[in-house]
Design a protein around this motif. Structure first.
Motif, PDB file in Angstrom:
ATOM      1  N   LEU A   1      71.242  49.217  27.797  1.00 16.35           N
ATOM      2  CA  LEU A   1      71.247  50.337  28.734  1.00 16.35           C
ATOM      3  C   LEU A   1      72.208  51.427  28.278  1.00 16.35           C
ATOM      4  O   LEU A   1      71.891  52.625  28.348  1.00 16.35           O
ATOM      5  CB  LEU A   1      71.632  49.833  30.121  1.00 16.35           C
ATOM      6  CG  LEU A   1      71.586  50.846  31.280  1.00 16.35           C
ATOM      7  CD1 LEU A   1      70.186  51.447  31.405  1.00 16.35           C
ATOM      8  CD2 LEU A   1      72.003  50.176  32.583  1.00 16.35           C
ATOM      9  N   SER A   2      73.379  51.030  27.776  1.00 15.90           N
ATOM     10  CA  SER A   2      74.352  51.999  27.280  1.00 15.90           C
ATOM     11  C   SER A   2      73.809  52.781  26.089  1.00 15.90           C
ATOM     12  O   SER A   2      73.952  54.008  26.014  1.00 15.90           O
ATOM     13  CB  SER A   2      75.646  51.276  26.888  1.00 15.90           C
ATOM     14  OG  SER A   2      76.595  52.173  26.370  1.00 15.90           O
ATOM     15  N   CYS A   3      73.165  52.093  25.153  1.00 12.03           N
ATOM     16  CA  CYS A   3      72.596  52.763  23.977  1.00 12.03           C
ATOM     17  C   CYS A   3      71.444  53.686  24.364  1.00 12.03           C
ATOM     18  O   CYS A   3      71.286  54.771  23.782  1.00 12.03           O
ATOM     19  CB  CYS A   3      72.122  51.723  22.965  1.00 12.03           C
ATOM     20  SG  CYS A   3      73.458  50.786  22.175  1.00 12.03           S
ATOM     21  N   SER A   4      70.641  53.270  25.340  1.00 11.64           N
ATOM     22  CA  SER A   4      69.522  54.106  25.794  1.00 11.64           C
ATOM     23  C   SER A   4      70.032  55.392  26.433  1.00 11.64           C
ATOM     24  O   SER A   4      69.527  56.489  26.159  1.00 11.64           O
ATOM     25  CB  SER A   4      68.656  53.329  26.783  1.00 11.64           C
ATOM     26  OG  SER A   4      68.145  52.151  26.195  1.00 11.64           O
ATOM     27  N   LEU A   5      71.035  55.261  27.292  1.00  7.17           N
ATOM     28  CA  LEU A   5      71.624  56.445  27.923  1.00  7.17           C
ATOM     29  C   LEU A   5      72.310  57.333  26.892  1.00  7.17           C
ATOM     30  O   LEU A   5      72.329  58.568  27.033  1.00  7.17           O
ATOM     31  CB  LEU A   5      72.610  56.029  29.008  1.00  7.17           C
ATOM     32  CG  LEU A   5      72.012  55.475  30.294  1.00  7.17           C
ATOM     33  CD1 LEU A   5      73.098  54.864  31.179  1.00  7.17           C
ATOM     34  CD2 LEU A   5      71.268  56.566  31.059  1.00  7.17           C
ATOM     35  N   ALA A   6      72.870  56.723  25.843  1.00 12.82           N
ATOM     36  CA  ALA A   6      73.553  57.494  24.808  1.00 12.82           C
ATOM     37  C   ALA A   6      72.592  58.434  24.082  1.00 12.82           C
ATOM     38  O   ALA A   6      72.974  59.540  23.681  1.00 12.82           O
ATOM     39  CB  ALA A   6      74.221  56.558  23.812  1.00 12.82           C
ATOM     40  N   VAL A   7      71.344  57.998  23.891  1.00 10.77           N
ATOM     41  CA  VAL A   7      70.341  58.851  23.244  1.00 10.77           C
ATOM     42  C   VAL A   7      70.151  60.131  24.052  1.00 10.77           C
ATOM     43  O   VAL A   7      70.187  61.249  23.509  1.00 10.77           O
ATOM     44  CB  VAL A   7      69.000  58.111  23.092  1.00 10.77           C
ATOM     45  CG1 VAL A   7      67.926  59.049  22.543  1.00 10.77           C
ATOM     46  CG2 VAL A   7      69.161  56.902  22.184  1.00 10.77           C
ATOM     47  N   PHE A   8      69.980  59.995  25.367  1.00  5.51           N
ATOM     48  CA  PHE A   8      69.800  61.166  26.220  1.00  5.51           C
ATOM     49  C   PHE A   8      71.088  61.990  26.301  1.00  5.51           C
ATOM     50  O   PHE A   8      71.049  63.221  26.360  1.00  5.51           O
ATOM     51  CB  PHE A   8      69.363  60.733  27.620  1.00  5.51           C
ATOM     52  CG  PHE A   8      67.994  60.154  27.680  1.00  5.51           C
ATOM     53  CD1 PHE A   8      66.878  60.984  27.688  1.00  5.51           C
ATOM     54  CD2 PHE A   8      67.792  58.783  27.705  1.00  5.51           C
ATOM     55  CE1 PHE A   8      65.597  60.462  27.738  1.00  5.51           C
ATOM     56  CE2 PHE A   8      66.522  58.244  27.755  1.00  5.51           C
ATOM     57  CZ  PHE A   8      65.413  59.084  27.766  1.00  5.51           C
ATOM     58  N   CYS A   9      72.223  61.306  26.302  1.00  6.48           N
ATOM     59  CA  CYS A   9      73.506  61.998  26.384  1.00  6.48           C
ATOM     60  C   CYS A   9      73.750  62.837  25.129  1.00  6.48           C
ATOM     61  O   CYS A   9      74.117  64.021  25.221  1.00  6.48           O
ATOM     62  CB  CYS A   9      74.626  60.977  26.578  1.00  6.48           C
ATOM     63  SG  CYS A   9      76.246  61.710  26.872  1.00  6.48           S
TER      64      CYS A   9
END
Length: 345
Positions: A230-238
């Motif tokens: 979840l952290s890595c997925s959000l990092a892409v958008f961030c």
């Protein structure tokens, strides 16, 4: 009318994506890295995971033809990656060596530093309204976040490096997009692999120095793996929205409006993690939001002032000459004579 609305809607969408993804990743990482959560205390290595997933998404996008790769010199990509990684590393060191209060002050100092660097590097000037709004935002966020302030030599040096490198990184993103006419996601796709490789190589050693624990000895539970994904997925958008916002606005606007994320984090921390929310915090948040509103108004006012036409004295005199010729023509001068006289003049 529709063509005028599209950029506004896309700007709002880009900013909303940055706020939501940034606040979301902070909440996820808090649970992932806290001792009460999954105790994954390897911040630099985690950032390497973030950029690795971002690089993978960029490669898939390029391979499927969704994005078009444009040429950017390798030495500039390497230089930018060094600055970006220095920003991440020094931020982690600053947080470790300094008190929370001084760490927040160093983050607030990025606004004037970005303004100064844009003035030096890009000859950008700011109106008194914009400067006043920046001061109000910084003051409001300072009231919200700054508590105890303790300074030591090593922490101070790390904070200075962090502020300088982060400010330079954000200015460089906008400069690269304009210089090479490259989209935000395409630029991110080129820099992410270099940052991922370097952070995954050196990150574990830095994390071991920071907290005395090796990532090799960490035991991965199912919950930890879910929060990592979840952290890595959000990092892409961030990461994507950060490049997108700086390309659309400016590094200064990104810093000023970015403090909205600080306000959101404080509120969500109070709701989700029972963090204290005092009258001082509330007053600071209200002042910060007021400053952001004033800043948005000041920037729009400056844009309208720039777009206003400037009449030269020669234009006014030319207009008076034409008016006199027309008056003369109405008294008996033929239209053809009027046209000939204008051509001769």
């Amino acid at each position: 009318m529709n063509q005028e609305k599209k950029p506004v809607v896309s700007d709002v969408g880009a900013w909303a994506m940055n706020v939501v993804s940034s606040v979301g990743i902070i909440m996820v990482n808090k649970e992932l890295m806290s001792s009460n959560g999954y105790a994954f205390c390897f911040a630099t290595t985690l950032t390497g995971f973030h950029f690795a997933v971002t690089a993978l998404v960029g490669w898939i996008s390029s391979a499927t033809g969704y994005s078009v790769s444009k040429h950017v010199p390798l030495w500039e990509l390497l230089w930018f990656s060094i600055v970006a990684n220095a920003s991440i590393t020094s931020m982690n060191l600053s947080l470790m060596l300094n008190s929370v209060g001084f760490y927040q002050i160093s983050k607030l100092s990025m606004i004037p530093v970005v303004c100064l660097m844009e003035w030096i590097l890009n000859s950008k000037r700011y109106s008194s309204k914009v400067i006043a709004a920046v001061i109000v935002v910084a003051f409001g966020v300072g009231i919200c976040t700054v508590t105890d302030v303790e300074i030591n030599v090593k922490g101070f040096l790390c904070a200075c490096v962090a502020v300088f490198c982060t400010s330079l990184q954000q200015i460089t993103i906008g400069s690269f997009q304009k210089k090479y006419n490259i989209g935000s996601f395409e630029l991110l796709s080129k820099t992410a692999p270099i940052q991922a490789a370097s952070l995954l190589v050196f990150g574990p050693f830095l994390d071991y120095y920071l907290n005395g624990r090796s990532i090799i000895s960490y035991i991965y539970s199912l919950g930890a793996v879910i929060f990592l994904v979840l952290s890595c997925s959000l990092a892409v958008f961030c990461n994507m929205s950060q490049y997108l916002c700086i390309g659309r606005f400016s590094a200064t606007s990104f810093q000023v409006l970015g403090h909205m994320k600080t306000v959101c984090v404080l509120v969500l921390g109070w709701i989700l993690f029972d963090s204290a929310l005092t009258f001082k915090n509330i007053m600071g948040m209200m002042l910060a939001i007021l400053g952001m509103v004033i800043y948005s108004w000041a920037v729009e006012a400056d844009k309208k002032a720039v777009k206003m036409p400037v009449f030269r004295s020669s234009d006014i005199s030319d207009g008076e000459d034409v008016k006199l010729l027309k008056q003369k023509g109405s008294k008996g001068l033929a239209d053809s004579d009027l046209e000939n006289s204008q051509m001769k003049s």
